[in-house]
Write a protein that holds these residues in place. Structure first.
Motif, PDB file in Angstrom:
ATOM      1  N   PHE A  15       2.871  63.717   1.207  1.00  0.00           N
ATOM      2  CA  PHE A  15       2.768  64.254   2.582  1.00  0.00           C
ATOM      3  C   PHE A  15       1.432  64.853   3.051  1.00  0.00           C
ATOM      4  O   PHE A  15       1.172  64.842   4.240  1.00  0.00           O
ATOM      5  N   ASN A  51      15.335  59.392  -2.839  1.00  0.00           N
ATOM      6  CA  ASN A  51      15.586  60.783  -2.430  1.00  0.00           C
ATOM      7  C   ASN A  51      16.798  60.780  -1.505  1.00  0.00           C
ATOM      8  O   ASN A  51      16.791  60.100  -0.471  1.00  0.00           O
ATOM      9  N   TYR A  97      19.568  63.229   0.584  1.00  0.00           N
ATOM     10  CA  TYR A  97      19.956  64.573   1.037  1.00  0.00           C
ATOM     11  C   TYR A  97      21.207  64.631   1.896  1.00  0.00           C
ATOM     12  O   TYR A  97      21.986  65.538   1.800  1.00  0.00           O
ATOM     13  N   GLU A 133      14.821  62.735  -6.058  1.00  0.00           N
ATOM     14  CA  GLU A 133      15.167  64.001  -5.412  1.00  0.00           C
ATOM     15  C   GLU A 133      16.607  63.941  -4.938  1.00  0.00           C
ATOM     16  O   GLU A 133      17.027  62.939  -4.352  1.00  0.00           O
ATOM     17  N   TRP A 179      16.028  68.314  -6.808  1.00  0.00           N
ATOM     18  CA  TRP A 179      15.029  68.989  -5.967  1.00  0.00           C
ATOM     19  C   TRP A 179      15.538  70.384  -5.655  1.00  0.00           C
ATOM     20  O   TRP A 179      16.570  70.505  -4.984  1.00  0.00           O
ATOM     21  N   GLU A 194       8.969  74.956   2.163  1.00  0.00           N
ATOM     22  CA  GLU A 194       9.768  73.876   2.744  1.00  0.00           C
ATOM     23  C   GLU A 194       9.159  73.440   4.090  1.00  0.00           C
ATOM     24  O   GLU A 194       9.743  73.625   5.149  1.00  0.00           O
TER      25      GLU A 194
HETATM   26  C1  BGC Z   1      10.733  65.943   0.511  1.00  0.00           C
HETATM   27  C2  BGC Z   1      10.486  67.334  -0.033  1.00  0.00           C
HETATM   28  C3  BGC Z   1      11.306  68.337   0.768  1.00  0.00           C
HETATM   29  C4  BGC Z   1      12.761  68.007   0.598  1.00  0.00           C
HETATM   30  C5  BGC Z   1      13.735  68.952   1.286  1.00  0.00           C
HETATM   31  C6  BGC Z   1      12.156  65.678   0.884  1.00  0.00           C
HETATM   32  O1  BGC Z   1      12.161  65.092   2.152  1.00  0.00           O
HETATM   33  O2  BGC Z   1      10.207  64.975  -0.343  1.00  0.00           O
HETATM   34  O3  BGC Z   1       9.111  67.571   0.016  1.00  0.00           O
HETATM   35  O4  BGC Z   1      11.024  69.636   0.408  1.00  0.00           O
HETATM   36  O5  BGC Z   1      13.009  66.729   1.102  1.00  0.00           O
HETATM   37  O6  BGC Z   1      13.595  68.922   2.655  1.00  0.00           O
END
Ligand code: BGC
Length: 389
Positions: free
Chosen positions: A113, A254, A256, A303, A341, A348
């Motif tokens: 980033f 990654n 989330y 992540e 992560w 953040e």
């Molecule tokens: C990123 C991290 C970020 C995490 C939580 C990912 O998109 O790679 O740098 O801290 O999500 O938002």
């Protein structure tokens, strides 16, 4: 009744972090420029992983982990265009060696980033020479460090980066321009391809991958929303892969959250949320993984995690994620590792230090305290199995 879900032998268990978010002492990047004009918070030196990495990796080891993901800060290596800083390369060499000496397999991301100010001033990834400029930096690092580490990734989350910086305007360079958004993605992909082609032939023993941020898109049953879902899924999750065809050895995933298009049903609205206000939807990782099967490449979860200051949901969220990861492995997916992560609470991005993802809590003075949930994850890492009731 207790059931043990065994993971494959040699499965990698670890945690992840990124240079700008934990190192401290980085004040020559686009984000510090953005902070100076008050558009994003300023990352400070509180975590100071740059100096405390030995202690942090010792904690990761004590927590049963056998791998660790870090990133290299471009602006440390190339603080001025074309001038490379050998001292900083030596720093990262020591960091990687320290991980290995502790039995942590290193996973290194070349760019996570933040970009050096000189590149930012030249337009960053919109510059027509951006792919070559990016490749020159990566080539230098790989020339110096290819012997130290097997697993490399060029770019962390190209689409997240481009959409926040070039479409939503909330990260540097704070743009809202669809054409520039596509140009930035195109140049990132070109840069990645150059790095892959040049370095794979030189150093056949390393793996070069990409870290992709995939979302589980859902929709209600309205035909229009189903079409939007399909289109968004293609663009967000697959478009970048079409640009780097055949030029990667593994996928870093990654995961989330999921995103619901249309009218959210009540059961969905009632699901708990984490401190980022993201709905906790661990099963989404299963769908996202299945969706990557088509690429027939090894997958490392680079992540997955939760912002949860009170540590209320973290342990069960990790176990739930792993339940679904295990299920995907049972169905034959080549999933080789899981990196939570994050190892440490950190910066953040636009939300500063408020959101705490760490297995290890870090306070304002930099004191570390292992969270209870980290011990739950430790049991999984050490035994290579997930115990469920
Ligand atoms: C990123 C991290 C970020 C995490 C939580 C990912 O998109 O790679 O740098 O801290 O999500 O938002």
């Amino acid at each position: 009744m207790k059931i043990n879900l065994e993971f494959p032998e040699d499965f990698l268990w670890g945690a992840a972090s990124a240079s700008y978010q934990v190192e401290g002492g980085i004040y020559n990047v686009d984000w510090t420029e953005g902070a100076k004009i008050g558009k994003v918070p300023m990352a400070d030196d509180r975590v100071d992983h740059y100096h405390k990495y030995e202690k942090d990796f010792a904690l990761a080891k004590e927590l049963g982990q056998n791998c660790q993901r870090i990133s290299i800060e471009w602006a440390r290596i190339e603080p001025e265009e074309g001038k490379f800083n050998e001292r900083e390369i030596e720093h990262y060499r020591k960091v990687i060696k320290d991980m290995k000496s502790k039995g942590l397999e290193p996973f290194v991301t070349l760019w996570h980033f933040t970009i050096p100010i000189w590149f930012y001033k030249k337009g960053g990834f919109l510059n027509s020479d951006a792919p070559e400029i990016f490749a020159r930096y990566c080539n230098y690092v790989l020339r110096e460090l290819h012997n130290e580490c097997k697993y490399w990734d060029t770019i962390n989350e190209p689409i997240v980066w481009a959409s926040n910086g070039h479409m939503r305007g909330n990260w540097p360079p704070f743009k809202k321009n669809i054409f520039e958004y596509f140009k930035a993605i195109k140049n990132q992909a070109k840069g990645h391809n150059l790095v892959y082609k040049e370095n794979k032939s030189r150093y056949p023993n390393i793996e070069i991958g990409i870290v992709k941020d995939n979302i589980n898109f859902r929709s209600d049953n309205m035909p229009w929303n189903r079409i939007i879902r399909k289109f968004t899924d293609y663009h967000w999750n697959h478009y970048f892969f079409t640009k780097i065809k055949n030029n990667y050895d593994h996928i870093g995933l990654n995961y989330y959250f999921d995103s619901f298009i249309g009218r959210k049903p009540n059961w969905y609205l009632e699901l708990p949320k984490n401190d980022m206000n993201w709905t906790l939807s661990p099963e989404g990782i299963y769908f996202v993984l299945k969706d990557l099967e088509r690429y027939k490449k090894p997958i490392y979860i680079t992540e997955a995690g939760i912002a949860d200051r009170e540590d209320k949901y973290r342990a069960s969220y990790i176990k739930d994620l792993l339940f679904y990861v295990h299920h995907a492995i049972q169905e034959g997916l080549p999933i080789k590792g899981f990196m939570y992560w994050s190892l440490l609470d950190n910066f953040e991005w636009a939300l500063g230090y408020e959101k705490e993802f760490g297995l290890i809590h870090v306070d304002k003075k930099g004191h570390r305290k292992v969270r209870e949930s980290a011990f739950v994850y430790k049991r999984v890492c050490e035994s290579n199995k997930l115990e469920i009731e």
